[in-house]
Enzyme design. Structure first.
Site, PDB file in Angstrom:
ATOM      1  N   ALA A  13       0.871  -1.175   0.000  1.00  0.00           N
ATOM      2  CA  ALA A  13       0.000   0.000   0.000  1.00  0.00           C
ATOM      3  C   ALA A  13       0.908   1.225   0.000  1.00  0.00           C
ATOM      4  O   ALA A  13       2.058   1.164   0.443  1.00  0.00           O
ATOM      5  CB  ALA A  13      -0.884  -0.018   1.233  1.00  0.00           C
ATOM      6  N   GLY A  30       0.626  -4.961   0.875  1.00  0.00           N
ATOM      7  CA  GLY A  30      -0.582  -5.082   0.054  1.00  0.00           C
ATOM      8  C   GLY A  30      -0.351  -5.839  -1.250  1.00  0.00           C
ATOM      9  O   GLY A  30      -1.294  -6.412  -1.808  1.00  0.00           O
ATOM     10  N   GLU A  36      -0.531  -9.388  -0.306  1.00  0.00           N
ATOM     11  CA  GLU A  36      -1.942  -9.645   0.002  1.00  0.00           C
ATOM     12  C   GLU A  36      -2.776  -9.770  -1.278  1.00  0.00           C
ATOM     13  O   GLU A  36      -3.703 -10.570  -1.359  1.00  0.00           O
ATOM     14  CB  GLU A  36      -2.466  -8.525   0.916  1.00  0.00           C
ATOM     15  CG  GLU A  36      -1.823  -8.593   2.302  1.00  0.00           C
ATOM     16  CD  GLU A  36      -2.035  -7.350   3.148  1.00  0.00           C
ATOM     17  OE1 GLU A  36      -1.677  -6.252   2.680  1.00  0.00           O
ATOM     18  OE2 GLU A  36      -2.555  -7.471   4.267  1.00  0.00           O
ATOM     19  N   GLU A  77       4.994  -4.783   7.160  1.00  0.00           N
ATOM     20  CA  GLU A  77       4.296  -3.704   7.883  1.00  0.00           C
ATOM     21  C   GLU A  77       4.835  -3.501   9.283  1.00  0.00           C
ATOM     22  O   GLU A  77       4.840  -2.383   9.805  1.00  0.00           O
ATOM     23  CB  GLU A  77       2.782  -4.003   7.935  1.00  0.00           C
ATOM     24  CG  GLU A  77       2.065  -3.840   6.599  1.00  0.00           C
ATOM     25  CD  GLU A  77       2.079  -5.092   5.734  1.00  0.00           C
ATOM     26  OE1 GLU A  77       2.848  -6.041   6.037  1.00  0.00           O
ATOM     27  OE2 GLU A  77       1.323  -5.124   4.749  1.00  0.00           O
TER      28      GLU A  77
HETATM   29  N1  CAA Z   1       4.568   3.200  -0.930  1.00  0.00           N
HETATM   30  C1  CAA Z   1       4.931   4.344  -1.531  1.00  0.00           C
HETATM   31  N2  CAA Z   1       6.076   4.459  -2.270  1.00  0.00           N
HETATM   32  C2  CAA Z   1       6.836   3.371  -2.378  1.00  0.00           C
HETATM   33  C3  CAA Z   1       6.513   2.147  -1.778  1.00  0.00           C
HETATM   34  C4  CAA Z   1       5.302   2.080  -1.030  1.00  0.00           C
HETATM   35  N3  CAA Z   1       4.870   0.939  -0.467  1.00  0.00           N
HETATM   36  N4  CAA Z   1       7.477   1.266  -2.066  1.00  0.00           N
HETATM   37  C5  CAA Z   1       8.392   1.923  -2.830  1.00  0.00           C
HETATM   38  N5  CAA Z   1       8.005   3.192  -3.024  1.00  0.00           N
HETATM   39  C6  CAA Z   1       8.699   4.224  -3.778  1.00  0.00           C
HETATM   40  C7  CAA Z   1       9.912   4.747  -3.017  1.00  0.00           C
HETATM   41  O1  CAA Z   1       9.536   5.699  -2.070  1.00  0.00           O
HETATM   42  C8  CAA Z   1      10.744   5.315  -4.150  1.00  0.00           C
HETATM   43  O2  CAA Z   1      10.192   6.568  -4.518  1.00  0.00           O
HETATM   44  P1  CAA Z   1      11.185   7.807  -4.878  1.00  0.00           P
HETATM   45  O3  CAA Z   1      11.939   7.344  -6.087  1.00  0.00           O
HETATM   46  O4  CAA Z   1      10.241   8.923  -5.146  1.00  0.00           O
HETATM   47  O5  CAA Z   1      12.077   7.995  -3.688  1.00  0.00           O
HETATM   48  C9  CAA Z   1      10.447   4.373  -5.317  1.00  0.00           C
HETATM   49  O6  CAA Z   1       9.238   3.669  -4.968  1.00  0.00           O
HETATM   50  C10 CAA Z   1      11.533   3.331  -5.493  1.00  0.00           C
HETATM   51  O7  CAA Z   1      11.732   2.694  -4.244  1.00  0.00           O
HETATM   52  P2  CAA Z   1      13.178   2.557  -3.541  1.00  0.00           P
HETATM   53  O8  CAA Z   1      14.080   3.660  -3.973  1.00  0.00           O
HETATM   54  O9  CAA Z   1      12.963   2.354  -2.077  1.00  0.00           O
HETATM   55  O10 CAA Z   1      13.687   1.187  -4.238  1.00  0.00           O
HETATM   56  P3  CAA Z   1      14.666   0.116  -3.619  1.00  0.00           P
HETATM   57  O11 CAA Z   1      14.972  -0.823  -4.736  1.00  0.00           O
HETATM   58  O12 CAA Z   1      15.821   0.758  -2.920  1.00  0.00           O
HETATM   59  O13 CAA Z   1      13.809  -0.658  -2.494  1.00  0.00           O
HETATM   60  C11 CAA Z   1      11.851  -1.769  -1.645  1.00  0.00           C
HETATM   61  C12 CAA Z   1      12.689  -1.398  -2.876  1.00  0.00           C
HETATM   62  C13 CAA Z   1      12.634  -2.762  -0.773  1.00  0.00           C
HETATM   63  C14 CAA Z   1      10.578  -2.434  -2.150  1.00  0.00           C
HETATM   64  C15 CAA Z   1      11.541  -0.501  -0.823  1.00  0.00           C
HETATM   65  O14 CAA Z   1      11.012   0.499  -1.708  1.00  0.00           O
HETATM   66  C16 CAA Z   1      10.532  -0.724   0.267  1.00  0.00           C
HETATM   67  O15 CAA Z   1      10.878  -1.252   1.303  1.00  0.00           O
HETATM   68  N6  CAA Z   1       9.263  -0.300   0.046  1.00  0.00           N
HETATM   69  C17 CAA Z   1       8.239  -0.378   1.049  1.00  0.00           C
HETATM   70  C18 CAA Z   1       7.712  -1.789   1.224  1.00  0.00           C
HETATM   71  C19 CAA Z   1       6.653  -1.836   2.310  1.00  0.00           C
HETATM   72  O16 CAA Z   1       6.919  -1.508   3.459  1.00  0.00           O
HETATM   73  N7  CAA Z   1       5.435  -2.276   1.947  1.00  0.00           N
HETATM   74  C20 CAA Z   1       4.319  -2.344   2.864  1.00  0.00           C
HETATM   75  C21 CAA Z   1       3.506  -1.091   2.756  1.00  0.00           C
HETATM   76  S1  CAA Z   1       2.275  -0.956   4.028  1.00  0.00           S
HETATM   77  C22 CAA Z   1       1.034  -1.972   3.525  1.00  0.00           C
HETATM   78  O17 CAA Z   1       1.062  -2.574   2.464  1.00  0.00           O
HETATM   79  C23 CAA Z   1      -0.105  -2.047   4.498  1.00  0.00           C
HETATM   80  C24 CAA Z   1      -1.212  -2.936   4.100  1.00  0.00           C
HETATM   81  O18 CAA Z   1      -1.203  -4.130   4.281  1.00  0.00           O
HETATM   82  C25 CAA Z   1      -2.406  -2.346   3.603  1.00  0.00           C
END
Ligand code: CAA
Length: 263
Positions: A66, A111, A114, A134
């Site tokens: 998400a 998400g 999921e 998360e």
């Molecule tokens: N939400 C918003 N933006 C996201 C995102 C997310 N879940 N995941 C990645 N992005 C964005 C980053 O912010 C980045 O944006 P910018 O270029 O503007 O800075 C872009 O995508 C590329 O990401 P990274 O530079 O971080 O890429 P990376 O290769 O270094 O890392 C990754 C990749 C490991 C997937 C890392 O982006 C990450 O950890 N993302 C978050 C994953 C996460 O925590 N997901 C769970 C979300 S909460 C949820 O899903 C709740 C639910 O159940 C409803």
């Protein structure tokens, strides 16, 4: 509806939904979720579609979760509505009568994991990574992960993933039954299309009956499940596809299934 964060294509009975926010690793924001709800409605309304494929645009991600920029601004009440919204849409995906296959081409986190869990099975690229991270955000999964994951892989393995937030490789995910098959990144799409085409040659009524029977049976005891199976088996005999399938076998030819879902 014109989509900005999603692509929907349909050909030869196969619909393909591509999550298309590659710069944000296809993170699920409200716009994408609204578009997904609309796309699922149109897929459900199209009698000609027999199989759905879900995948992510770009080289890196299926869906990285998400959208954290949206989550960061939520009040508790808004968070409950957001989770309800996401859960309803993912349940709508799971509730589709036709089979849905997740082609996981990269990160399937939060998400995204999921979403894949609501599909009927997952084919993954060697580069795919699965996880419910998360907990590292001070949160828990909110789009069904605490419920669907333990049902699929068992409570102990699901808790390990949820408590640690660690990513699993495709090989690790296959070992615990989360992923059916793994392919080289450049071969994933063709492999998913091949199995989708095979499924699309089957009768829509029996495909949907099979999906519904497995789904309902898993939510009940064995005796009730067997009763559901008997009724669904009997209902297949009311569809012309069963006549075509059995006749084709006896006449030593390939069946051509044209029965409507409700015929
Ligand atoms: N939400 C918003 N933006 C996201 C995102 C997310 N879940 N995941 C990645 N992005 C964005 C980053 O912010 C980045 O944006 P910018 O270029 O503007 O800075 C872009 O995508 C590329 O990401 P990274 O530079 O971080 O890429 P990376 O290769 O270094 O890392 C990754 C990749 C490991 C997937 C890392 O982006 C990450 O950890 N993302 C978050 C994953 C996460 O925590 N997901 C769970 C979300 S909460 C949820 O899903 C709740 C639910 O159940 C409803």
């Amino acid at each position: 509806m014109v989509y900005s964060s999603l692509e929907l294509t349909c050909a030869d009975g196969i619909a393909t939904l591509t999550f298309n926010r590659p710069k944000a690793l296809n993170a699920l924001n409200s716009t994408l979720l609204e578009e997904l709800a609309d796309a699922l409605d149109s897929i459900r309304a199209d009698e000609s579609i027999r199989v759905l494929i879900l995948t992510g645009a770009g080289e890196k991600a299926f869906i990285a979760g998400a959208d954290i920029t949206e989550i960061a601004t939520l009040t508790p009440l808004a968070a409950k509505k957001f989770a309800q919204f996401g859960q309803d849409i993912i349940s709508k995906l799971q509730g589709l009568a036709i089979p849905a296959i997740a082609a996981v081409n990269g990160y399937a986190l939060g998400g995204g994991c999921e979403m894949a869990l609501a599909c009927d099975f997952i084919y993954a690229s060697e580069k795919a990574l699965f996880g419910l991270p998360e907990i590292t955000l001070g949160l828990i999964p909110g789009f069904g992960g605490t419920q669907r994951l333990p049902r699929l892989i068992g409570a102990n393995r699901a808790k390990e993933m949820i408590f640690t937030g660690q990513h699993l490789t495709a090989t690790e995910a296959q070992a615990i039954g989360l992923v059916n098959k793994i392919f080289a990144p450049e071969e994933l799409q063709a492999a998913v299309e091949k199995v989708a085409k095979l499924i699309a040659t089957k009768g829509k009524a029996s495909l949907c009956a099979a999906k519904q029977t497995v789904g309902q049976g898993l939510n009940t005891d064995l005796t009730t499940g067997l009763s559901i199976e008997r009724d669904a088996f009997a209902l297949c005999l009311a569809n012309p596809d069963s006549k075509e399938g059995t006749s084709a076998f006896l006449e030593k030819r390939k069946p051509v299934f044209t029965g409507e879902l409700n015929s």
